[in-house]
Design an enzyme around this catalytic site. Structure first.
Site: not given
Ligand code: HBI
Ligand code: FE
Length: 297
Positions: A191, A210
């Protein structure tokens, strides 16, 4: 209708973002058991396509000198800049490149489901787009964040392998109750990661790429601290979800990132928990004695 009703109807419960009971955003009633749904491209309004076009145009013109070369090389793969891409069209190019597919989801999904999709080289892309009045900031990831921020680097073979290894590691972390430690790794690399290049620091994290404001801020502002990537130190580090980051971690290459995820993390989680017990967590913005810090150009 509260969330229990929804899960009773469909078997999948909506997911809220961060702390607090912010109502989940997205139509989870249409999701399958694995939380994926169809991208109903016809449901996008002219205003939706226009929002995407404006976000894409603004971000594309500020990439040079701020985004990493691998991202700039791949972003054109998303297709036409003037409307929300059809996921099937992106997959026609992505699948042959690195074996990844993007799948539509109604919004944030539980970590277990998220890890399982990544482990299968299926990246979840939110199917809705922010409202015009949310042009500059939206709390939950929308289709622009996921598509523009995350998908281009899935065309890079080394980064694509890292994402799959992360998903596989995540499934194991769930069993070790280490999701929070692993979520920090995702946060500070996928991220909000920076990469060091001969031309200076560049962004590769989707949350930065983004964001109109954070792209310039992450690479050029004097306030944030920029420290060398160190897996155990990173896993001790807290992060903020609703402001620009106070700390960014800098890698030297995607290969370094991939290699960091090769070992079994079980002993890593044990060491990190011991360090947290003895020295506490590291606050966002804090720099530790002797650690490598990057100055801005
Ligand atoms: N769900 N759709 C979506 N996109 C993400 O980036 C995402 C998620 N659920 C959990 C999550 N990211 C974060 O908790 C990650 O670190 C796992
Ligand atoms: Fe993301």
């Amino acid at each position: 209708m509260d969330r229990r009703d929804k899960s009773v109807n469909q078997g999948v419960a909506p997911v809220t973002y961060g702390q607090g009971e912010r109502p989940p955003r997205g139509d989870y009633a249409k999701a399958s058991a694995d939380y994926t749904c169809e991208q109903d491209w016809a449901q996008y309004s002219a205003a939706d396509h226009d929002t995407y076009r404006r976000l894409y145009t603004r971000q594309l013109q500020q990439l040079p000198g701020l985004a990493c070369d691998e991202f700039i090389a791949a972003v054109q793969q998303l297709g036409a800049p003037d409307r929300i891409p059809r996921f099937v069209d992106v997959n026609q190019k992505l699948q042959p490149a690195t074996g990844w597919q993007i799948v539509a989801v109604p919004g944030l999904i539980p970590e277990e489901a998220f890890f399982a999709l990544l482990a299968a080289r299926r990246f979840p892309v939110t199917d809705w787009i922010r409202k015009p009045e949310e042009f500059d900031y939206v709390v939950e990831p929308d289709v622009f964040h996921d598509l523009f921020g995350h998908v281009p680097l899935l065309f890079n073979p080394v980064f694509a392998d890292y994402m799959q290894a992360y998903g596989a590691g995540g499934l194991k972390a769930s069993r070790l109750d280490a999701c929070e430690l692993l979520a920090r790794l995702y946060w500070y690399t996928v991220e909000f990661g920076l990469i060091s290049t001969p031309a200076g620091l560049r962004a590769y994290g989707a949350g930065i790429l983004s964001s109109a404001g954070e792209l310039r801020h992450s690479v050029g502002a004097p306030e944030p601290r920029r420290v060398g990537f160190d897996l155990r130190r990173l896993m001790r580090s807290q992060y903020k979800i609703d402001t620009y980051q106070a700390t960014y971690f800098v890698i030297d290459s995607f290969d370094q990132l991939f290699k960091a995820t090769e070992p079994d993390f079980t002993p890593v989680y044990r060491e990190v928990r011991a360090q947290i017990a003895s020295h506490g967590e590291v606050a966002a913005g804090q720099v530790l004695d002797g650690e490598r810090e990057f100055a801005i150009a």
